[in-house]
Design a protein around this motif. Structure first.
Motif, PDB file in Angstrom:
ATOM      1  N   LYS A 102      43.286  21.057  49.323  1.00 56.50           N
ATOM      2  CA  LYS A 102      42.956  21.944  48.209  1.00 56.50           C
ATOM      3  C   LYS A 102      43.043  21.220  46.868  1.00 56.50           C
ATOM      4  CE  LYS A 102      44.687  25.975  48.642  1.00 56.50           C
ATOM      5  NZ  LYS A 102      45.641  27.100  48.696  1.00 56.50           N
ATOM      6  N   GLU A 304      47.769  33.687  57.832  1.00 53.66           N
ATOM      7  CA  GLU A 304      46.877  32.836  58.608  1.00 53.66           C
ATOM      8  C   GLU A 304      46.387  33.544  59.875  1.00 53.66           C
ATOM      9  OE1 GLU A 304      50.491  31.369  58.723  1.00 53.66           O
ATOM     10  OE2 GLU A 304      50.082  31.552  56.586  1.00 53.66           O
ATOM     11  N   GLU A 322      37.969  33.528  51.416  1.00 48.14           N
ATOM     12  CA  GLU A 322      39.304  33.325  51.986  1.00 48.14           C
ATOM     13  C   GLU A 322      40.363  33.236  50.888  1.00 48.14           C
ATOM     14  OE1 GLU A 322      38.401  31.303  56.296  1.00 48.14           O
ATOM     15  OE2 GLU A 322      38.971  29.961  54.664  1.00 48.14           O
ATOM     16  N   ASN A 325      45.521  31.476  53.045  1.00 48.67           N
ATOM     17  CA  ASN A 325      45.419  30.135  53.614  1.00 48.67           C
ATOM     18  C   ASN A 325      45.209  30.230  55.121  1.00 48.67           C
ATOM     19  OD1 ASN A 325      45.936  28.559  51.209  1.00 48.67           O
ATOM     20  ND2 ASN A 325      48.042  29.310  51.320  1.00 48.67           N
ATOM     21  N   ASP A 346      39.249  28.689  52.183  1.00 45.75           N
ATOM     22  CA  ASP A 346      40.495  28.806  51.433  1.00 45.75           C
ATOM     23  C   ASP A 346      40.737  27.641  50.490  1.00 45.75           C
ATOM     24  OD1 ASP A 346      40.775  27.062  53.562  1.00 45.75           O
ATOM     25  OD2 ASP A 346      42.628  27.921  54.331  1.00 45.75           O
ATOM     26  N   ASN A 350      40.765  29.830  47.087  1.00 43.37           N
ATOM     27  CA  ASN A 350      42.029  30.283  46.490  1.00 43.37           C
ATOM     28  C   ASN A 350      42.738  29.192  45.698  1.00 43.37           C
ATOM     29  OD1 ASN A 350      43.698  28.711  48.229  1.00 43.37           O
ATOM     30  ND2 ASN A 350      43.743  30.317  49.768  1.00 43.37           N
TER      31      ASN A 350
END
Length: 424
Positions: A102, A304, A322, A325, A346, A350
């Motif tokens: 990420k 999850e 998403e 995570n 994700d 996010n």
């Protein structure tokens, strides 16, 4: 010869197993960097700690805590701390690895880390919560720090938890160290915009994805699973853009209204013990029916592994955002792709939270703080630039946005690993 076994052998359908499959899928797009790919499958460091505290009734209770630093080739570890009864080492490993991807996907100068304690914080008094936080911080203090590993809030943790962590670390090191954690209260070095940042990132990436799909947000039907900080903030922003929230699921159950739920009434009640189902402006339905609700956009913002193969076949959504995570297992990912459902993964969707955490960290070092408008402008620009580069990569290789995100992020991570070399 390189040993091929992973650091921990994944259990079936586990978060760590999901992550390892995601890495395997991106290896064909890494070129010469593929020789370093095994680096991504092994956490750099995993710490398991005992967290003993004296309870209010005088008993001594022991809890198990974790801090995992997955990869720090590009900078200090960055990742949240969650308090949850189902926390395991394997889950924290996966979460730390997703943080590595990420932070690289949005090109922040961080690596990935994550932490947690296996505890139900709802069963603790405020004093017990403070004790467990401070003892945990002391135990992991040997590996965290403003230049090494910076924790943040996650599931069941908040600004108060971060304040206790910052204070404990500061007392142990002999000086106030505001940069050791992010997500702090404003008067302790926190940043404006941090609380809503993750939900805002979900909205910003979702808005762009909807535009590319030709999906008009005005009147779009949205189902949200998980109605905490991420899900509720994203819902509010989508409603402001003209969409309607037709279903919400939280830990108390599922509520549905095909004409749109009134967030002004729903959000305050969802913050009470009654939860979302305490709101009278919708129909309460069994949890599994959430996946059958007719919607255009699905936002999984809980934990999850929520979208499995059966649920992937059920959903009528054209777009999945998403907010959580790892909410989609690989088999479900394939089914959604075959059905033409676009998934914004994700590790980009996010990433708003860690982006504003980066802003907070920078502001703490400089002791100069930005206003919220500036923070939101910077956040939107970083998110859009990252998403556009990922989309270009997906179009170039004819791959999903998830694989494209991993391709962009892993190239950055492994290039840093290669250029740094191996020590000693």
């Amino acid at each position: 010869m390189s040993e091929k076994l992973s650091f921990v052998q994944p259990t079936p359908n586990s978060p760590w197993g999901t992550y390892l499959q995601q890495v395997d899928r991106v290896i064909p797009y890494l070129g010469d960097l593929a020789r370093w790919a095994e680096t991504l499958k092994r956490p750099k460091r995993a710490l398991i700690v005992d967290v003993p505290i004296e309870m209010d009734d005088g008993r001594i209770a022991h809890y198990e805590g974790y801090r995992v630093q997955h990869n720090m080739s590009r900078g200090p570890g960055k990742g949240g701390v969650r308090f949850h009864p189902d926390v395991t080492l394997e889950e924290v490993m996966a979460l730390s690895a997703w943080m590595t991807v990420k932070t690289a996907a949005v090109n922040l100068p961080y690596g990935g880390a994550k932490g947690g304690i296996r505890v139900d914080p709802k069963k603790l008094s405020q004093k017990e919560l403070e004790k467990i936080t401070r003892r945990y911080t002391s135990e992991i203090g040997i590996i965290i720090g403003p230049h090494t590993d910076i924790p943040a809030p996650d599931v069941n943790t908040n600004g108060q938890i971060m304040a206790w962590m910052m204070d404990t670390y500061s007392m142990n090191t002999g000086g106030t160290s505001t940069g050791v954690v992010t997500g702090k209260p404003l008067h302790l070095g926190g940043s404006l915009g941090r609380v809503k940042a993750t939900g805002r990132g979900v909205f910003v990436t979702g808005r762009e994805a909807a535009r590319r799909l030709g999906l008009d947000l005005r009147g779009a039907r949205i189902a949200v699973q998980g109605f905490g900080n991420v899900g509720s903030v994203a819902a509010e922003l989508f409603v402001e853009a003209g969409a309607k929230i037709v279903a919400v699921q939280d830990h108390t159950g599922t509520i549905v209204n095909e004409n749109g739920l009134d967030l002004a009434g729903l959000i305050p009640i969802s913050r009470t013990p009654a939860g979302a189902v305490g709101f009278e402006g919708g129909d309460k339905v069994p949890n599994e029916q959430f996946w059958d609700v007719a919607c255009d956009i699905l936002i999984p913002a809980a934990l999850e592994g929520q979208i499995n193969a059966d649920r992937a076949r059920k959903t009528s959504a054209r777009l999945v955002l998403e907010g959580a995570n790892g909410p989609t297992v690989p088999e479900a990912d394939d089914i959604l792709a075959e059905r033409g459902v676009l998934v914004v993964p994700d590790v980009i969707c996010n990433a708003g939270g860690v982006t504003v955490s980066y802003f907070e960290w920078v502001q703490d070092f400089s002791s100069f703080f930005w206003d919220e408008d500036e923070i939101n402008v910077r956040l939107d620009r970083i998110m859009m630039n990252a998403l556009n580069q990922i989309w270009d990569t997906a179009d170039k290789h004819k791959i999903t946005l998830r694989t494209a995100t991993y391709a962009v992020a892993c190239e950055r991570i492994l290039t840093a690993r290669q250029e740094r070399g191996l020590y000693p």
